[in-house]
Design a protein around this motif. Structure first.
Motif, PDB file in Angstrom:
ATOM      1  N   THR A 257      56.847 -75.651 -59.140  1.00 57.92           N
ATOM      2  CA  THR A 257      55.794 -75.544 -60.161  1.00 57.92           C
ATOM      3  C   THR A 257      54.410 -75.472 -59.523  1.00 57.92           C
TER       4      THR A 257
ATOM      5  N   VAL B 151      61.440 -68.937 -61.640  1.00 53.94           N
ATOM      6  CA  VAL B 151      61.375 -69.424 -63.017  1.00 53.94           C
ATOM      7  C   VAL B 151      62.692 -70.073 -63.425  1.00 53.94           C
TER       8      VAL B 151
ATOM      9  N   SER C 226      63.135 -73.408 -61.695  1.00 54.32           N
ATOM     10  CA  SER C 226      62.255 -74.381 -62.338  1.00 54.32           C
ATOM     11  C   SER C 226      62.826 -74.815 -63.685  1.00 54.32           C
ATOM     12  N   TYR C 227      63.329 -73.862 -64.438  1.00 54.74           N
ATOM     13  CA  TYR C 227      63.928 -74.145 -65.753  1.00 54.74           C
ATOM     14  C   TYR C 227      65.156 -75.045 -65.605  1.00 54.74           C
TER      15      TYR C 227
ATOM     16  N   ASN D  43      64.146 -78.618 -64.682  1.00 51.58           N
ATOM     17  CA  ASN D  43      63.504 -79.279 -65.818  1.00 51.58           C
ATOM     18  C   ASN D  43      64.537 -79.985 -66.692  1.00 51.58           C
TER      19      ASN D  43
ATOM     20  N   CYS E 221      70.052 -72.091 -68.724  1.00 51.29           N
ATOM     21  CA  CYS E 221      69.641 -71.052 -67.778  1.00 51.29           C
ATOM     22  C   CYS E 221      70.543 -69.828 -67.881  1.00 51.29           C
TER      23      CYS E 221
ATOM     24  N   PHE F 176      69.597 -68.006 -71.021  1.00 54.37           N
ATOM     25  CA  PHE F 176      68.303 -67.345 -70.824  1.00 54.37           C
ATOM     26  C   PHE F 176      68.458 -66.104 -69.943  1.00 54.37           C
TER      27      PHE F 176
ATOM     28  N   MET G  97      56.892 -67.928 -66.951  1.00 52.82           N
ATOM     29  CA  MET G  97      58.042 -67.863 -67.841  1.00 52.82           C
ATOM     30  C   MET G  97      57.813 -66.869 -68.973  1.00 52.82           C
TER      31      MET G  97
ATOM     32  N   ARG H 185      65.339 -70.427 -77.242  1.00 58.04           N
ATOM     33  CA  ARG H 185      65.035 -71.391 -76.177  1.00 58.04           C
ATOM     34  C   ARG H 185      64.602 -72.725 -76.769  1.00 58.04           C
TER      35      ARG H 185
ATOM     36  N   SER I 122      66.536 -76.429 -76.418  1.00 60.18           N
ATOM     37  CA  SER I 122      65.803 -77.612 -75.959  1.00 60.18           C
ATOM     38  C   SER I 122      65.905 -78.746 -76.971  1.00 60.18           C
TER      39      SER I 122
ATOM     40  N   LEU J  76      59.813 -79.822 -72.243  1.00 61.75           N
ATOM     41  CA  LEU J  76      60.594 -78.669 -72.680  1.00 61.75           C
ATOM     42  C   LEU J  76      59.939 -77.973 -73.871  1.00 61.75           C
TER      43      LEU J  76
END
Length: 317
Positions: free
Chosen positions: A71, A93, A96-97, A100, A148, A151, A172, A185, A189, A243
């Motif tokens: 990040t 990305v 990182s996702y 998270n 992920c 996505f 993102m 998304r 979350s 999130l």
């Protein structure tokens, strides 16, 4: 006069942003140094990497280190407007996702471990062994990778191959091609939030009942475990709010760019850096065994510490 005022305002904005970026670098460097010290301490004693709660603690530390690095790189790239190829941006990305989700899911598992230790002490050794810990780590990463995969599937279905060869500023939002992608998304979350929050509440209620029924030393250790669960709940709440930050920022961006910059900076500090700061405090510095090992490690062996088998009443909870 108006032009001069605009120039002054622009210079003030640049200075303000510069100070913010520098402050972030200080925080990230500090937390990385602390986490690396804790990870080093973890691998120095057999007791730590054969005990489930310490194994999960190390998992969170490694996840935090990774997410802080990625990040922060994305922050610097965005601040200086560096462009990179979209395929490389996508990898950053997605990683990182993924992480998270890894931290809050691991926190939930650690809460369940406290529940087993306090409410099912006779089965704790069986259910929370080293082998179980390794299985939990695989499950944690499996559950965290589901959003992920969803996505990525949407991105591959929506974007042509030419998109991945383009050079863009990485974020993102570059991969949200349709409004419904953002909604999906958000739904994922919120689903994870409900599951993890429900688990925390369940463990809290069960431990509370045991705490009220316990007496003497058992009562004291149970209440200490309950405080640990409360700290996990607070840390988990901050991680889960993170999130939702992209959707908050998207709504704020429609109001004004300056407000968007300030809100995004606040979200990064509050919901990304602060939860990563709590991990060392909850299990690294408040735990007597780990604190003594860390102290001995930092002082390069000048401080002699006596290690003994773990007991709940010796935790600085």
């Amino acid at each position: 006069m108006a032009d001069n005022n605009s120039v002054v305002a622009g210079e003030s904005l640049n200075q303000s942003v510069n100070y913010k970026v520098i402050l972030v670098q200080v925080f990230v460097t500090l937390f990385l140094c602390i986490n690396v010290g804790l990870i080093t301490t973890f691998f120095m004693k057999d007791f730590f990497y054969t005990t489930m709660r310490y194994i999960l603690f190390a998992t969170i530390l490694m996840s935090d280190c990774f997410i802080l690095i990625v990040t922060n790189v994305l922050l610097i790239l965005n601040y200086f407007k560096f462009t990179i190829q979209t395929w490389f941006c996508l990898i950053m990305v997605i990683m990182s996702y993924l992480y998270n989700f890894v931290t809050p899911v691991t926190l939930t598992v650690m809460t369940l471990e406290r529940y087993v230790a306090i409410c099912m002490p006779l089965r704790h050794g069986e259910l929370c062994s080293q082998h179980s810990a390794l299985q939990c780590i695989l499950i944690i990463h499996g559950l965290s990778s589901v959003p992920c995969i969803v996505f990525l599937s949407i991105i591959f279905a929506s974007a042509s191959l030419k998109v991945y060869q383009q050079y863009r500023v990485c974020s993102m939002e570059r991969f949200i091609f349709h409004t419904w992608q953002g909604h999906l998304r958000s739904a994922i979350s919120q689903f994870y939030f409900v599951i993890m929050f429900s688990t925390i509440v369940f463990c809290y209620v069960k431990i509370m009942k045991v705490a009220k029924a316990a007496s003497g030393e058992n009562k004291q250790s149970t209440w200490k475990g309950l405080r640990t669960v409360i700290l996990h709940a607070f840390q988990l709440l901050l991680c889960l709010i993170q999130l939702w930050c992209p959707f908050i920022e998207a709504a704020v961006l429609k109001t004004g760019f300056m407000l968007f910059i300030n809100v995004r900076y606040f979200n990064y500090i509050m919901f990304s850096l602060v939860p990563r700061c709590l991990s060392p405090l909850i299990y690294g510095l408040r735990d007597e065994e780990f604190f003594l090992a860390l102290k001995n490690n930092v002082l390069c062996g000048f401080v002699k510490t006596t290690f003994h088998s773990f007991s709940f009443d010796k935790l600085k909870l």
